[in-house]
Design an enzyme around this catalytic site. Structure first.
Site, mmCIF file in Angstrom:
data_model
loop_
_atom_site.group_PDB
_atom_site.id
_atom_site.type_symbol
_atom_site.label_atom_id
_atom_site.label_comp_id
_atom_site.label_asym_id
_atom_site.label_seq_id
_atom_site.Cartn_x
_atom_site.Cartn_y
_atom_site.Cartn_z
ATOM 1 N N ARG A 1 -13.354 -6.145 35.180
ATOM 2 C CA ARG A 1 -13.593 -7.563 35.026
ATOM 3 C C ARG A 1 -12.448 -8.416 35.570
ATOM 4 O O ARG A 1 -12.656 -9.323 36.374
ATOM 5 C CB ARG A 1 -13.645 -7.849 33.532
ATOM 6 C CG ARG A 1 -14.860 -8.389 33.027
ATOM 7 C CD ARG A 1 -14.821 -8.067 31.554
ATOM 8 N NE ARG A 1 -15.441 -6.791 31.367
ATOM 9 C CZ ARG A 1 -16.738 -6.683 31.165
ATOM 10 N NH1 ARG A 1 -17.478 -7.748 31.092
ATOM 11 N NH2 ARG A 1 -17.274 -5.504 31.030
ATOM 12 N N THR A 2 -11.239 -8.105 35.128
ATOM 13 C CA THR A 2 -10.086 -8.886 35.552
ATOM 14 C C THR A 2 -9.854 -8.714 37.048
ATOM 15 O O THR A 2 -9.597 -9.687 37.765
ATOM 16 C CB THR A 2 -8.830 -8.457 34.763
ATOM 17 O OG1 THR A 2 -9.127 -8.549 33.366
ATOM 18 C CG2 THR A 2 -7.655 -9.350 35.074
#
Lengths: 328, 328, 328
Positions: free
Chosen positions: C70-71
């Site tokens: 995600r990051t």
């Protein structure tokens, strides 16, 4: 996910826009015709300019839960050549490990991206994911299920290679190899069936232990295409227009004995080419192991590397269509 | 793959176009001179504008069969800064596992890309692959064989760091460390030999157990460069213009005892720098472990991070040249 | 790495330029205000045009020593949507294995890139790396330390979701779950404390075994925010404006028994939503397991997927600010 039950190109264009592509069953003859036509334009575009910038500021999220170099690279290159950007997700290391559902993962990824490409080992997983998202999801293979962009590039290649002879219409296509387990040949047969291209005849050439499944035959029969079975390759290629070769995949066999029995049954080599029609197109989804001898590569009828290249053009067309940038 | 036996820049430019780079042996003095000159332009370009768009719509396929963060990132950044796009292939997970040959894999990848960069653990593999493809393949290291872009960036760095003193011509270069196993120093010595840069003198400083191989000495001798052997580092740096330090790689040693014996034999630290010429350029292909003390990093003679940066400029030049966009 | 002790937007803009972001402690109210304002502009930009080209020819080096899909994707998409390019470093396979220090690795990567994003399992590692480099390093999470871009996107989401009601000022924020181990809620509490946004009240709702640590309470108290403890979720949400839910992470527990005891203690479902204020914003850093029932997803108060999307806008703002292209 929407279906594409359209008959005009304008309708077809509207129905591609924003849609997910999960199955070849979604395709109408009009939708397919449009895709093939945009794919041809993409081929010209790459030949002339390498690409353009129509998808600039658009982001593709390329999500592979199992490795597939070719398909992944083809979609990446397709997006990049239209000026778009790609975020690759090595999903084997993703939050799935933290107990997240596939639907949640895809909903997260569409927060960053305009379209997702998804490969997953579980049959039906891509359809499920596409049902949870707002933005388009393109199926890049789900287990033993579907791989629609492969079937599309196969049909595009047949139309393109046979262009001087009027395209696929009225032609005979031989599907060769392990027809029981091959996802590729199943999807291809189903797509040819519903393509709206007239008078295509199918020949299934396989070991008797590995026949085309009844379920696929039934679906083809629904659309009225004639089918014929062969075990002898020389007989199968007589008068054929396309020979579609597939790899016998060891991992699909329950017994090593059966695999050993069939693995070298059909080898397409110079001897086979010598008895085949002069205009017969030889295709293969690749990778090949030994089912096509390398001595065939230089034969002008060997279309498999051109077929590989066509994969990029067809995926460019897919991306352009679902993002509303096909120019139609 | 073609050789570059050219003497004028125009000839050199023509010979880079569309060519694979497999070995430093392909390079003529004219071809090298052109590469160095375009690399300088790339350095200016990045300094002034970060890059440009000359390779827009072009795609690089970056194929690494073994991890090499630095080389991979350097080629990627080079392509991106010229406006091109990159498809990265983690070849450890590729179709090679399905029994595909390297030649087939590369032929597939060139269907999507305009140029490929290939790293492979087997010596000679890159040359073989380049022989099977139509589009250029750039060798990013093949086993104990070659790593030509490293040698090129090393020579560029020497010319650049010594620019105020007339460049490499007439200078003395010390190669330090495990000269027996080091692919980098072998390629560098061979490239300096055939560079056409006059009156370069080589000094080999290594443990007696790890000398520069006779094969490399023979090739250097062919071009007439004087060579001298040293075991004492202080003696080797006396009057030297370049000190090229390499890492002693544990994995290359058959016995742990021999490794332990030699690993800390040469440490370039402040004490060594204090007895070295004031203008001596210190280089290292990186990563380093302890063979250069971090206290040396702030010394203006420490050129290894600039050398790293030069890697990107040289690879920008390589990509621009083989794709016909060098502006020459 | 510099701090941002600035009070005007012009000062704030100057202090972001070229700076690393290691900790929320670096942020001044002015610096935060500017970041939030640029993030809003980025949201508009993506809505209207998908992105722009302000970071063309700029390269981001995305360095992840542990997986965080995600990051990583969020930072990649942020850079790409501003016209920049990304080189991804799978640092698990990097030269760290060859004995290189983190500082050396980052110094090498900044030779190719204009800015680096770094995720590392060791607390403090990012600060150390940022101390060794010349170009900006953005902390994408270091062990149990900080994850400042997450805290920033959380505050942005609160301000954005509460915009019609005057923003966060004077509002009550419930932090729910394992408050003892959660890096996210620690950083968020610290950032809210020093945000300069007036009259924010914090409620900590956790099992008694997993309270908010004293160290965080002390830091919040320094800035004068009122704090209140709860164990009952229904009591905690009464009159609340924001409910920030976190996952109970099994790997943080020493005993399986304790984990089993607390893991299903707080489930945000329809029943909880029915007794919560009509305007209460529900947030979650994602991925979730079962702590928010999927039946809540369709509730307009469920902001967690919008929060995910905001992550990209905030990271676009971060990249634009440190590279001097925020337009301020």
């Amino acid at each position: 996910m929407s279906a594409f039950p359209c008959n005009s190109l304008t309708e077809a264009s509207a129905s591609w826009l924003g849609s997910s592509l999960v199955s070849v069953r979604q395709l109408s003859p009009g939708g397919l015709r449009l895709l093939l036509s945009v794919s041809s334009e993409m081929k010209q575009l790459v030949r002339l300019h390498g690409g353009d910038a129509r998808l600039q500021h658009r982001v593709l999220s390329n999500v592979f839960y199992e490795a597939s170099t070719r398909t992944s690279c083809s979609f990446q290159a397709a997006m990049l050549r239209l000026g778009g950007r790609v975020v690759c997700v090595d999903a084997a290391h993703s939050s799935a490990k933290k107990g997240e559902t596939l639907a949640d993962t895809l909903r997260c990824l569409e927060c960053y991206a305009d379209v997702s490409v998804l490969r997953h080992p579980v049959t039906g997983a891509v359809g499920e994911a596409a049902g949870a998202t707002v933005k388009p999801v393109l199926n890049a293979g789900d287990g033993t299920g579907e791989h629609p962009s492969q079937a599309l590039l196969d049909v595009f290649t047949m139309e393109d290679e046979l262009a001087a002879r009027g395209g696929l219409r009225g032609k005979t296509v031989v599907l060769l190899g392990d027809l029981k387990h091959g996802r590729t040949v199943h999807s291809l047969a189903k797509l040819l069936a519903r393509s709206g291209i007239e008078d295509v005849r199918l020949r299934f050439c396989s070991p008797t232990q590995l026949p085309m499944p009844q379920e696929v035959r039934d679906e083809v029969a629904e659309f009225g295409l004639p089918m014929e079975d062969f075990t002898d390759l020389k007989e199968a290629v007589a008068g054929a227009d396309v020979l579609y070769v597939t790899r016998v995949q060891k991992e699909r066999f329950e017994s090593e004995a059966l695999y050993d029995e069939v693995k070298d049954l059909y080898i397409v080599d110079k001897a086979i080419m010598d008895v085949s029609p002069e205009t017969m197109v030889v295709m293969h989804p690749l990778p090949r192991v030994n089912e096509i001898a390398t001595e065939v590569d230089a034969d002008p009828r060997a279309a498999y590397f051109r077929q590989m290249e066509n994969g990029m053009f067809v995926r460019m067309a897919l991306l352009a269509l679902v993002l509303g940038k096909s120019g139609v």
